[in-house]
Each structure stands twice: as structure tokens, then as C-alpha cells.
Design an enzyme around this catalytic site. Sequence first.
Site, short mmCIF file in Angstrom:
data_model
loop_
_atom_site.label_atom_id
_atom_site.label_comp_id
_atom_site.label_asym_id
_atom_site.label_seq_id
_atom_site.Cartn_x
_atom_site.Cartn_y
_atom_site.Cartn_z
N ASN A 123 0.80 32.88 24.40
CA ASN A 123 -0.06 32.26 23.46
C ASN A 123 -1.12 31.39 24.01
O ASN A 123 -2.30 31.63 23.61
CB ASN A 123 0.68 31.67 22.52
CG ASN A 123 1.34 32.71 21.58
OD1 ASN A 123 0.97 33.72 21.02
ND2 ASN A 123 2.64 32.38 20.93
N TYR A 150 -7.75 40.26 18.82
CA TYR A 150 -6.33 40.17 19.90
C TYR A 150 -5.33 40.37 18.92
O TYR A 150 -4.27 40.45 19.57
CB TYR A 150 -6.45 38.74 20.50
CG TYR A 150 -6.24 37.82 19.55
CD1 TYR A 150 -4.77 37.09 19.21
CD2 TYR A 150 -7.18 37.15 18.76
CE1 TYR A 150 -4.74 36.12 18.36
CE2 TYR A 150 -7.10 35.91 17.99
CZ TYR A 150 -5.61 35.50 17.78
OH TYR A 150 -5.64 34.49 16.75
N VAL A 157 -1.16 31.11 18.46
CA VAL A 157 -2.61 31.52 19.26
C VAL A 157 -3.86 30.53 18.55
O VAL A 157 -4.51 29.82 19.19
CB VAL A 157 -3.32 32.88 19.49
CG1 VAL A 157 -4.57 32.79 19.96
CG2 VAL A 157 -2.29 33.75 20.18
N TYR A 182 4.42 49.38 19.47
CA TYR A 182 3.43 48.67 20.47
C TYR A 182 2.55 49.58 21.14
O TYR A 182 2.95 50.85 21.35
CB TYR A 182 4.27 47.65 21.24
CG TYR A 182 3.39 46.70 22.02
CD1 TYR A 182 2.64 45.77 21.27
CD2 TYR A 182 3.48 46.40 23.70
CE1 TYR A 182 1.91 44.75 21.80
CE2 TYR A 182 2.83 45.39 24.10
CZ TYR A 182 1.94 44.57 23.44
OH TYR A 182 1.29 43.50 24.04
N SER A 219 -1.62 30.82 13.33
CA SER A 219 -0.84 31.59 14.10
C SER A 219 -0.71 30.61 15.35
O SER A 219 -1.38 29.67 15.63
CB SER A 219 -1.32 32.73 14.51
OG SER A 219 -2.53 32.65 15.24
N ARG A 226 -4.50 32.39 5.18
CA ARG A 226 -4.04 33.12 4.19
C ARG A 226 -3.73 32.16 3.01
O ARG A 226 -3.26 30.95 3.31
CB ARG A 226 -2.81 34.25 4.52
CG ARG A 226 -3.07 35.22 5.19
CD ARG A 226 -2.08 36.23 5.53
NE ARG A 226 -0.98 35.77 6.50
CZ ARG A 226 0.12 36.18 6.61
NH1 ARG A 226 0.51 37.36 5.99
NH2 ARG A 226 0.94 35.69 7.19
N GLY A 248 -3.70 42.53 15.03
CA GLY A 248 -4.51 43.33 13.72
C GLY A 248 -3.48 42.93 12.66
O GLY A 248 -2.47 44.26 12.18
#
Length: 360
Positions: free
Chosen positions: A144, A265, A173, A64, A171, A193, A267
Site C-alpha cells: 500500500n 489501481y 492506499v 485476480y 482505503s 462512500r 476496481g
Amino acid sequence: MCQLSNVCKRSSYQVIINDFGKPNEVLEGVYVEVPNKLSSNQILLKVLMSPINPSDINMIEGTYHIKPSLPAVAGNEGVGEILEVGGAVQDHQVGERVIYSVADRSQCQLGAGTWRQFSIVNETNIIKVPSNISLIGAATLAVNPCTAYRMLKDFVKLKTDDVIIQNGSNSAVGQYIIQLCKYWGIKTINIIRGRQEDEKEQLVGHLQNLGADIILTEEDRKKGALKDILKSLPEKPKLALNCVGGDSSAHLVNSLRQKGVIVTYGGMSKRPVMIPTGAAIFKQITAHGYWNTEWMKDYKNSPERMEMITELCDYLDKGIIKTPKAELFYIKDFKTAVSESLKEFKTSKKVLVMDETLKC
């Protein structure tokens, strides 16, 4: 109620990060004794629930952006109930339900340390929330939904029937983005996906129930489906929201209208954000990053922060937004919960509960 000011023993089970690395190799569950006296501005919380977020895993792995000093209690988000307050505390009372404030974390304290049964915090480190929203809604409120809300509010002035496009749409979010856009009258193009056909159908149905307008997979996009969708629209998207990076981000950029904006936001692909040269020069695309922790810190004393929290709590109470599906794990089963959270395709948010009866 046992008062800490009295000579009273209280132990707390908590999950400690001993080193950075593979989560279930570096995490340890331990009992510690809770200090038996509060300072004047401190508050004793009974922690109720805490989610396992991707940022929690990254922090444990040491990947992180910022790292806590070790050993540290894991977890950065959660909800608790106030058991006792220090003598100088004026804005909080025993029995209130509160969430941890992202704004008050520092480099050396970084985790808020929410994977524990009891916690002593300063009064500025918590935010009161209404008791009429669900525990899961409160436990997952600070990260989120706030991220989704701010990205839709802060970078582009959106109006009814405007279009936004996002990847990682399933997700947590992404699901909040869909719901907020539906309520605000904004159209969404949602990329997910690829997966097994039955899983795909189930996911598409779920996102449609939340209010998603258009849903396609990354594989569909690669076959030209996105180009066909864009041709059918009166105007191209004004805003793109990216949590994947790599090739997926490049296609988000190419889908934008003139002077469109892309906000990153996350990766998930672990590949750089790609901005095609032509789009940057000739379409004058603008790229931004959003980090919720930094926003909460910058706006710690702003009315805007509490207005957002209040509005989101109201949306949760009225059913305008719903929390993602959640699977509850007793804190002592944290290794199983963490293992489940590491799976590539997750159908639910993994949430730790500190009292086993809350799983019922």
C-alpha cells in the site's frame, strides 16, 4: 536456537488455498513439517505478521489477474525474523527483520505464502527493514505505501500546492496518499462512500487528522458539491487516482485540468473505468494503470526500489506517515479475520499474527 542443519523437528501452521472460491470454503489451516536442512542460498524465517489485502481475497476467489498453482499457501505480504541462513548467504544475518519482496513472485509460486508461521525463502526474495519501525508498519510496507508513493511520483511532476483528486480515499492506499501529499505540500480532494452520519463524522475526522484538505462523499458529488469545489480552486487537479471505476472514475476525469492524468489501481465497483469522450478528445486526458507487483518486478535491481523502501521506513520511524488502524488476529483464527475483511465497510486493516503473544 535449534539449527535446521541438526536433526530438529519444527512444525508450521499455515493457511492453504485448496481451490478457488469463497474464501472460508476453500481455505484450510494445516500443520506441516519444516524441512530440516537449508540449501546454500536459503533462509529460514519466523513469520511475524501478515495483512489480509483485497488482492489476497481476489487470489483466493480466483478472480485476480494471476493465479497460483494449487494447493498454495495464502498471503502475499508480511514481515519475518531470520532464524537461520544457508552457507552461501552473505547479505543477511540471523536476527534481521525482513519483508517479502514482491518482485520475486512467479506465476506458479505466486503467493509469497505469508500466512504461515515459518517460511524457507531464497535470499533474493526478502528485503531487510530497520527494527525501529513497528511490526505492523513493516508487515504492510511492500504494497500500500509503495503504491501510493509510486503513483504520486511516476505519472505527473507534482509541485507544492498542486492538487490531486482521489476516490476510495479511506482505503489503505488512499490514507497513504493523503499523508504523503500533506508532507510534500500537495493539496488533496478526497471522495469517500456514503455511510451512517456518525460513522461519516468519525471517518472525516480521521482523514482530516491525516492531512486531508477536502473530503466529500460520492453522494455529495452527485449533488454538485464537486463542481462547486472545483470552481473555488485556482487550478483544477493535475492528477486523479482511481480505485473504484464506473461513474466515479468518469467524474474524476471530468475534474482534471487540460492534459491531466488519471491512474487506476483498483476496481472496487467491479465496473469499467469510464473516460468521457469529450475529456479524452478536447482535454487530452491521459489514462494509466498501476500494478505494484509489476513495478517491483521491473525495478527489482534498480536503486530506485531500495531508495523508496528506505524513504518510507524513515517516514514511518519519524511519524510522517502512519499505518492504517489494524485489528490483529491469531493465525488459527484466520476464518474470523477473513470474514471481517469481507465486510463492506471496514474501519481497520485485518492482520494475521503468527505468535499469539504478538496480539498483546
